[in-house]
Design an enzyme around this catalytic site. Sequence first.
Site, mmCIF file in Angstrom:
data_model
loop_
_atom_site.group_PDB
_atom_site.id
_atom_site.type_symbol
_atom_site.label_atom_id
_atom_site.label_comp_id
_atom_site.label_asym_id
_atom_site.label_seq_id
_atom_site.Cartn_x
_atom_site.Cartn_y
_atom_site.Cartn_z
ATOM 1 N N TYR A 17 2.946 1.198 -1.584
ATOM 2 C CA TYR A 17 2.317 2.513 -1.695
ATOM 3 C C TYR A 17 1.482 2.545 -2.972
ATOM 4 O O TYR A 17 1.965 2.201 -4.054
ATOM 5 C CB TYR A 17 3.387 3.596 -1.749
ATOM 6 C CG TYR A 17 2.882 4.967 -1.381
ATOM 7 C CD1 TYR A 17 2.969 5.426 -0.075
ATOM 8 C CD2 TYR A 17 2.336 5.808 -2.342
ATOM 9 C CE1 TYR A 17 2.512 6.691 0.277
ATOM 10 C CE2 TYR A 17 1.885 7.079 -2.011
ATOM 11 C CZ TYR A 17 1.971 7.514 -0.697
ATOM 12 O OH TYR A 17 1.512 8.775 -0.360
ATOM 13 N N TYR A 36 -6.217 6.664 3.391
ATOM 14 C CA TYR A 36 -5.034 7.323 2.848
ATOM 15 C C TYR A 36 -4.316 8.080 3.953
ATOM 16 O O TYR A 36 -4.678 9.195 4.309
ATOM 17 C CB TYR A 36 -5.428 8.278 1.723
ATOM 18 C CG TYR A 36 -4.249 8.960 1.054
ATOM 19 C CD1 TYR A 36 -3.306 8.217 0.360
ATOM 20 C CD2 TYR A 36 -4.077 10.344 1.109
ATOM 21 C CE1 TYR A 36 -2.220 8.828 -0.258
ATOM 22 C CE2 TYR A 36 -3.002 10.965 0.493
ATOM 23 C CZ TYR A 36 -2.067 10.204 -0.183
ATOM 24 O OH TYR A 36 -0.999 10.802 -0.792
#
Length: 398
Positions: A294, A344
């Site tokens: 992440y 994203y």
Amino acid sequence: MGGGARSAAIVGLGMTELGKVYGRSATKLAAEAVQRAIADAGMSMSEIDGLLVSPGVTNDISIGLAAVLGLHELSVLNEVRAFGATACVMIAQAAQAIAAGDATAVTCVFADTPLKPRENAGTSWVHAASKGRMERASRGFAGWSLVSGAVSPNILYALCAQRHMQRYGTTSSHLGAIAVAQRAWASRNPLAQLREPIALDDHQASRWIAEPLHLLDCCLVSNGAIAVVVTSADRAAALAQPAVHVWGYGQAHEPRRMHAGSEWGLVTPAVRSGRQAMGMAGITAADVDVAELYDCYTYTVLVSLEDYGFCAKGEGGDFVSDGRLAPGGELACNTGGGQLSSYYMWGFTPLSEAIIQARNAGGDRQAERNDVVLVSGNGGILEHHSTLVLSPHQRLAA
């Protein structure tokens, strides 16, 4: 986690157009992603008996998606919320449902539409994410953030990065090396929003967002949806795509503590989450071929690498230097470009790329080795963490 009919595998991946996608609601995008994932698996909608839904910052999808899809006889249905850690948590929950016999095929989906036409990405995201935040922040001790100006993730992550720099000598150039490496991967990814290669000078010249974070230290904002289908390893063997087996999973949550002596921002829940997932899988960080981490900020990658054990605490800056994470480097990391350069979709960004890599479907960006793929999710301000260990190989019982 032993092998057998009820060990879990990811068998379908569905992705809509990602990025500046306008004119479709999050619900429509989610439905499209689910339909694509099921078709990718070579399955039909009638074979799905589980649905897990993850709404993004716009919060525009819910368990009502089941009715939209015509899924009227589900055994498992839930909305899962752990911010950016949600994707890995969903896969774990799907795997557990399959192992328990509660479901036979579970679809997990994320959709979000924070981007608006004629509005810059940062403004769009802030408007979507800040609903109710100011009211909550004005109550009690939480009001410190209002009076101090620490009212956005940019500022709070900058505080974390600054702490690491002061404690361990980490530099902006170290963070820049992560951004440069991930853009090099993104240049090979036709799905990436940003594909133009950058150099460290470009990173250093990009404008400040919240010192020490430059623009190129911060993730993109994207509209779109991604879905996956999880079923048993036994069933996966007869389906259309190469199975991506779930070897291990873990999660850990540590709401931030802003008091003196706190290690907030320096040590994250990735320590415990990673230990759980790798312990279940029977591996260590040294066994990982591909790391899909992440990366809401470059600093998130650096501190996650430390906390997973790829390097010692405080050595993340040196570890990411010299192209170690770039194509041809020692560790294939964020091979699609990540959230910094690709798209994203919260935790579904690293998850989707992990599936692509485990399937050997990466094309020009395919990692040389993919036997063990690590996936991370991160939510809040380094407060919520989840980890998956995936592989193209079914793990035999110990």
